[in-house]
Scaffold this motif. Structure first.
Motif, PDB file in Angstrom:
ATOM      1  N   SER C  26      74.242  58.647  46.153  1.00 40.98           N
ATOM      2  CA  SER C  26      74.506  57.390  46.868  1.00 40.98           C
ATOM      3  C   SER C  26      75.382  57.631  48.088  1.00 40.98           C
ATOM      4  O   SER C  26      75.330  56.879  49.049  1.00 40.98           O
ATOM      5  CB  SER C  26      75.163  56.381  45.938  1.00 40.98           C
ATOM      6  OG  SER C  26      76.543  56.623  45.853  1.00 40.98           O
ATOM      7  N   LYS C  29      72.621  60.797  50.207  1.00 38.24           N
ATOM      8  CA  LYS C  29      71.231  60.541  50.581  1.00 38.24           C
ATOM      9  C   LYS C  29      70.726  59.300  49.826  1.00 38.24           C
ATOM     10  O   LYS C  29      69.986  59.420  48.848  1.00 38.24           O
ATOM     11  CB  LYS C  29      70.382  61.763  50.200  1.00 38.24           C
ATOM     12  CG  LYS C  29      69.054  61.846  50.952  1.00 38.24           C
ATOM     13  CD  LYS C  29      68.487  63.266  50.867  1.00 38.24           C
ATOM     14  CE  LYS C  29      67.145  63.322  51.552  1.00 38.24           C
ATOM     15  NZ  LYS C  29      66.051  63.483  50.585  1.00 38.24           N
ATOM     16  N   GLN C  31      68.549  57.170  50.219  1.00 37.83           N
ATOM     17  CA  GLN C  31      67.127  56.790  50.144  1.00 37.83           C
ATOM     18  C   GLN C  31      66.357  57.597  49.106  1.00 37.83           C
ATOM     19  O   GLN C  31      65.175  57.343  48.889  1.00 37.83           O
ATOM     20  CB  GLN C  31      66.481  56.915  51.533  1.00 37.83           C
ATOM     21  CG  GLN C  31      66.412  58.325  52.082  1.00 37.83           C
ATOM     22  CD  GLN C  31      67.708  58.706  52.804  1.00 37.83           C
ATOM     23  OE1 GLN C  31      68.758  58.133  52.552  1.00 37.83           O
ATOM     24  NE2 GLN C  31      67.654  59.671  53.701  1.00 37.83           N
ATOM     25  N   LYS C  33      65.289  57.608  46.134  1.00 41.23           N
ATOM     26  CA  LYS C  33      65.237  56.710  44.975  1.00 41.23           C
ATOM     27  C   LYS C  33      64.565  57.348  43.767  1.00 41.23           C
ATOM     28  O   LYS C  33      64.950  57.099  42.624  1.00 41.23           O
ATOM     29  CB  LYS C  33      64.513  55.422  45.351  1.00 41.23           C
ATOM     30  CG  LYS C  33      65.375  54.565  46.266  1.00 41.23           C
ATOM     31  CD  LYS C  33      64.831  53.184  46.434  1.00 41.23           C
ATOM     32  CE  LYS C  33      65.763  52.366  47.303  1.00 41.23           C
ATOM     33  NZ  LYS C  33      65.262  51.042  47.581  1.00 41.23           N
ATOM     34  N   ASP C 116      63.883  47.506  45.320  1.00 41.71           N
ATOM     35  CA  ASP C 116      64.005  47.210  46.745  1.00 41.71           C
ATOM     36  C   ASP C 116      65.445  47.063  47.200  1.00 41.71           C
ATOM     37  O   ASP C 116      65.710  46.683  48.334  1.00 41.71           O
ATOM     38  CB  ASP C 116      63.236  45.917  47.079  1.00 41.71           C
ATOM     39  CG  ASP C 116      61.764  46.087  46.818  1.00 41.71           C
ATOM     40  OD1 ASP C 116      61.279  47.222  47.020  1.00 41.71           O
ATOM     41  OD2 ASP C 116      61.114  45.113  46.391  1.00 41.71           O
ATOM     42  N   PRO C 118      69.009  48.041  48.522  1.00 42.50           N
ATOM     43  CA  PRO C 118      69.575  49.183  49.280  1.00 42.50           C
ATOM     44  C   PRO C 118      70.640  49.942  48.502  1.00 42.50           C
ATOM     45  O   PRO C 118      70.877  51.114  48.771  1.00 42.50           O
ATOM     46  CB  PRO C 118      70.159  48.530  50.532  1.00 42.50           C
ATOM     47  CG  PRO C 118      70.297  47.085  50.201  1.00 42.50           C
ATOM     48  CD  PRO C 118      69.249  46.758  49.192  1.00 42.50           C
ATOM     49  N   TYR C 120      70.540  51.026  45.523  1.00 47.34           N
ATOM     50  CA  TYR C 120      69.886  51.555  44.322  1.00 47.34           C
ATOM     51  C   TYR C 120      70.640  52.714  43.667  1.00 47.34           C
ATOM     52  O   TYR C 120      70.937  52.676  42.464  1.00 47.34           O
ATOM     53  CB  TYR C 120      68.469  51.972  44.709  1.00 47.34           C
ATOM     54  CG  TYR C 120      67.543  52.297  43.579  1.00 47.34           C
ATOM     55  CD1 TYR C 120      66.939  51.295  42.843  1.00 47.34           C
ATOM     56  CD2 TYR C 120      67.250  53.618  43.272  1.00 47.34           C
ATOM     57  CE1 TYR C 120      66.065  51.609  41.819  1.00 47.34           C
ATOM     58  CE2 TYR C 120      66.380  53.937  42.246  1.00 47.34           C
ATOM     59  CZ  TYR C 120      65.782  52.929  41.523  1.00 47.34           C
ATOM     60  OH  TYR C 120      64.928  53.231  40.515  1.00 47.34           O
TER      61      TYR C 120
END
Lengths: 99, 171, 657
Positions: C26, C29, C31, C33, C116, C118, C120
């Protein structure tokens, strides 16, 4: 014959006279002489006590005399220096200390 | 006779000391101080310290008082000046404080030491008999107090240097 | 010791590693997921597998003694020695399975629900961290180790309630939960101090072994300890008077509500009481208080749930109410019963929350697609969802049947078990009949409000709006899968502890015997004739059916208006909608006086006046005044100095004499 008490009393009187002189006079030289009076009074009590406590008291008087001589020399030199600066030896006029 | 002498010189010392601090002229004061010194020297002798009495005459009455008079002369203080003595209240305060001091000092002499510190009667006389008047002092001075004695010389040297530095106009 | 029990440290470490990994992602990186999903869910599945192995090892063990695994000495201060130790016994085993199992399912669900978002990776990091602390809480072999977990789950609860911290409401809800929990934790701390003073130890095995000699039954010390423990438990488990944080905690993501605020963390108070069962058994007064708090909470929260429109708020009050049942259970000495209800509740309440989450998810997507700003959690905006979400619809009904107490499902057996013991205690003291009655009424209300929730959400016409309806759809399998598993649990968890009149009864009770037998001799044997037990079951069934039928008859989902057009409530309905004004009362009685006190007394008077004024400025002013007076002494005249000097000498001489 025991003069110890009497000698101490005389010493106390002379010492007090020295203190009174310091308080009474404004003339720096006389104040200085009063200090010598006090030193002599102390010496007298030393001598009186040495009679009964051994010769160390007399040795101490020698030391006091040496210190008094040194003190008189330096003190009088200071008075001369101040007189040269202020043209007076009156303590009330020597007020460098009062901001 | 000894007691009479003691009181005579005591009275002389006290009276001359009183005159010393009350005379207007510094020269007169100095002369009375010389009298006091002599009287005290006499008291020393009466109290069995003949050597110290002699030294008193030499150092105080001789050297120190001459130094005082010399300074007075040097500064030309002998002539008439307005008095430096304070008014009657100054005398009163001084008298009060002086009296109080006498009383307190006298009271201090009354204090009994915690233990017996007095030598046996006649010890001093015996020592003086054995070693002589000067020997009694010198054996103590040069044995027990040798280091302070030597340090005194440093003190006197410092005083001499200090006096020269202070009294000199320009170095 | 069976080998597999030694692996228990893995259950603790795995979620923590997941937290570290996800936390790192977190930060570095965000993104990534798929990596986050893999790690976050993977560690939980692995932890669950290890937990199963541990419990399997424990179940083969014949000695039944608790296994205390000491890893290192945590702190040694004077006579206090605390070891970093885990304790595996029958109670922690049950909790371990529930916590890791439900957590794993909810992690899987979260993969779909949060996909969805941000934040996550941050979400999964916190969720892993929560599981770590929860496992520590459950496995800790001493009060302090448990307290670490206890505080840790409180922290994670705070972090996850305020997960969408950009909205002030969410952040405030997090703070409220944290503060309420702190009030309770204070009690936990006091209890620990008292226990240490009385027994000289804080390790569970030593404390409970020493308890019979260290305390007198119904003595002052033991009563004080159990009151303090109850206070801690009431804070964490949202009991009266500290329950108000839980409904607000619904501000967090719905899986968080399911995991933390329904299935696991909030049951910590029940676990604490069950763990300390001997202490509570030795303090009968405290036990009655526990039971009363539980019964009153169960009834009180159920009344509020009747009139809430927010689907999650209904479930939140339902949770408070069901936790009340558990407290009632452990308060009447049915420790196994309380834990049993905890287990079944974990299944059906997690299912209900996840199901509601699924509905909210669908509705939210629909509103998102049409850029509408309607409330996706308001039941008045739902209706007729069964057309769109058949799977969710089916499993939600299963959970509703379970919580309402329809015979055969898990909730029926667990709730009935608690009420039966409460009824049986009526022989000892009639107050237990009253508690039983309150429980029964709460059960009636439970059946009613749950049916109301189902009717308004899934039945009747859709009030979602024409445009939005086209976007409504069933959630992906990653979300419905866990729902189905939980539904199976909700149906069949009841066999764990069947009533005595049925074949093969009381398995869980027997399993927990080594833990609960400590307190057996302080409680009277529960005796219920078979006929009475049948009668009680019949009453429970009748109550459940009556509640559901009443809801079906009285409520008309067809006439309900969408939230925008709904008329204002009046009378008792408004009081219920406003939650009996408890928040307002707390605000007026506690919050505002505290704020007033802080502002006017502590700040304006004490801080600004006394500390800043009298002490800081005062000392400066005093120094200045002394300096001012003292400078007058410094005349600069030598004669004056001499006079003062001589006077000082006189004074000193006087002192010498």
């Amino acid at each position: 014959m025991d003069l110890l008490g009497s000698a101490l009393a005389v010493s106390a009187i002379i010492f007090s006279l020295g203190v009174a002189g310091v308080l009474l006079r404004r003339n720096a030289i006389i104040v200085f002489m009063s200090i010598e009076l006090m030193l002599n009074a102390v010496n007298l009590s030393f001598i009186a006590l040495a009679q009964q406590l051994g010769p160390e008291g007399q040795v101490f008087v020698l030391f006091v005399m040496a210190v008094a001589a040194a003190e008189a020399v330096v003190g009088l030199a200071i008075i001369i220096a101040i007189y040269r600066h202020k043209q007076t030896v009156n303590l009330d006029k020597i007020n460098l200390l009062s901001g | 006779m000894l007691v009479f002498n003691f009181w005579f010189f005591s009275g002389l010392a006290i009276i001359s000391a009183l005159l010393c601090i009350t005379r207007r002229s510094p020269v007169v004061s100095a002369m009375w101080l010389v009298v006091t010194m002599f009287s005290i020297a006499a008291l020393y002798i009466i109290l069995g310290a003949q050597f110290i009495g002699a030294i008193q005459v030499l150092v105080y009455a001789g050297a120190i008082m001459v130094l005082f008079l010399f300074v007075i002369m040097l500064l030309n203080l002998g002539r008439d000046e307005p008095t430096d003595l304070p008014g009657w209240w100054g005398h009163a305060i001084t008298f009060g404080i002086g009296t109080l001091l006498i009383v307190e000092l006298w009271a201090v002499t009354r204090i009994v030491p915690a233990g017996e510190v007095r030598l046996p009667a006649g010890t001093m006389d015996r020592v003086m008999e054995q070693e002589g008047v000067v020997g009694a002092i010198s054996s103590t001075l040069f044995r027990d107090f040798l280091v302070p004695f030597e340090i005194t010389s440093v003190l006197l040297l410092a005083a001499v240097v200090g006096a020269v530095v202070l009294a000199k106009r320009r170095i | 010791m069976p080998t597999s029990v030694g692996w228990v440290w893995l259950v603790v470490v795995l979620p923590f590693l997941g937290f570290l990994a996800n936390g790192l992602i977190s930060l570095v990186k965000p993104q990534a997921k798929s990596a986050v999903s893999f790690i976050g869910v993977g560690v939980l599945v692995a932890a669950f597998a290890v937990a199963v192995a541990v419990v399997a090892g424990l179940s083969q063990d014949q000695q039944g003694a608790p296994y205390v695994l000491t890893y290192w000495s945590w702190m040694t201060v004077g006579g206090l020695e605390i070891a970093a130790a885990l304790q595996v016994d029958q109670l922690s085993a049950v909790m371990l399975i529930v916590v890791t199992g439900v957590s794993a399912l909810i992690h899987v669900f979260s993969v779909g629900y949060m996909r969805d978002d941000p934040g996550y990776p941050r979400y999964f990091a916190f969720l892993n961290l929560f599981v770590f602390f929860m496992v520590l809480l459950v496995l800790g072999a001493s009060f302090p180790v448990m307290f670490v977990g206890w505080e840790g789950v409180g922290l994670c609860s705070y972090l996850l309630i305020g997960f969408w911290y950009l909205d002030k409401v969410n952040a405030d809800a997090g703070k409220k939960a944290f503060l309420m929990n702190r009030i309770g934790d204070f009690g936990f701390l006091i209890a620990m101090f008292l226990i240490f003073q009385a027994t000289g130890s804080l390790a569970f095995t030593e404390v409970f072994e020493a308890a019979p000699e260290a305390f007198t039954i119904n003595g002052e010390i033991i009563t004080l300890i159990t009151w303090a423990l109850l206070r801690g438990g009431a804070g964490k488990s949202a009991q009266i008077p500290l329950y108000t944080w839980l409904p607000d905690a619904m501000a967090g993501p719905t899986p968080v509500s399911a995991l933390i605020h329904a299935a696991t963390m909030v049951t910590a108070g029940v676990y604490l009481v069950a763990r300390s069962n001997i202490l509570f058994a030795m303090a009968p007064v405290s036990s009655v208080v526990v039971a009363t708090v539980g019964a009153v909470t169960a009834l009180f929260a159920a009344t509020i749930a009747l009139k809430q429109w927010d689907i999650k708020k209904v479930l939140a009050y339902s949770t408070v109410s069901q936790l009340g049942y558990m407290f009632l259970g452990v308060g009447v000495g049915a420790y196994a019963g309380g834990i049993f209800h905890l287990v079944t509740h974990a299944f059906f309440k997690a299912l209900l929350f996840l199901g509601s989450g699924s509905v909210i998810f669908a509705l939210h997507r629909a509103y998102h697609a049409t850029h509408s700003h309607d409330d996706a959690q308001d039941m008045r905006n739902m209706g007729g969802m069964r057309k769109f979400m058949p799977w969710t619809f089916a499993v939600m009904w299963v959970a509703t049947f379970a919580i309402a107490g329809i015979p055969g499902l898990s909730g029926f057996f667990s709730k009935d078990g608690i009420l039966a013991v409460a009824f049986a205690r009526g022989h000892d003291h009639p107050v237990f009949y009253l508690l039983w009655l309150m429980g029964v009424i709460a059960a009636l209300l439970t059946a009613f409000y749950m049916t109301r929730l189902m009717l308004y959400t899934f039945h009747g016409p859709s009030r979602t709006g024409e445009g939005e309806q086209r976007h409504l759809a069933e959630a992906p399998w990653v979300m419905t899968g866990p729902l189905v598993v939980l539904a199976l649990g909700s149906i069949f968890a009841g066999v764990l502890n069947l009533p005595h009149v049925l074949p093969n009864p009381g398995w869980l009770e027997h399993w927990l015997e080594p833990v609960t037998e400590l307190s057996h001799r302080y409680w009277n044997e529960v005796h219920l004739a078979a006929s009475t037990e049948w009668l009680l079951m019949a009453v429970a069934t009748a109550i459940a059916v009556a509640g559901m039928a009443g809801a079906v008859i009285m409520l008309k989902p067809e006439k309900l208006k969408a939230a925008k057009e709904a008329p204002a409530e009046t009378g008792i309905q408004k009081v219920l909608l406003k939650k009996w004004y408890v928040d307002e009362i707390y605000d007026a009685l506690i919050v505002r006086p505290t704020v007033w006190m802080s502002r006017n007394v502590l700040w304006k008077f004490f801080d600004a006046g006394v500390i800043d004024g009298a002490m800081v400025n005062g000392s400066a002013w005093t120094a200045r005044a002394v300096g001012f007076v003292g400078s007058a002494v410094q005349t600069g005249r030598l004669a004056w100095y001499l006079l003062v000097f001589v006077i000082g000498t006189l004074v000193l001489l006087r002192a010498v004499m």
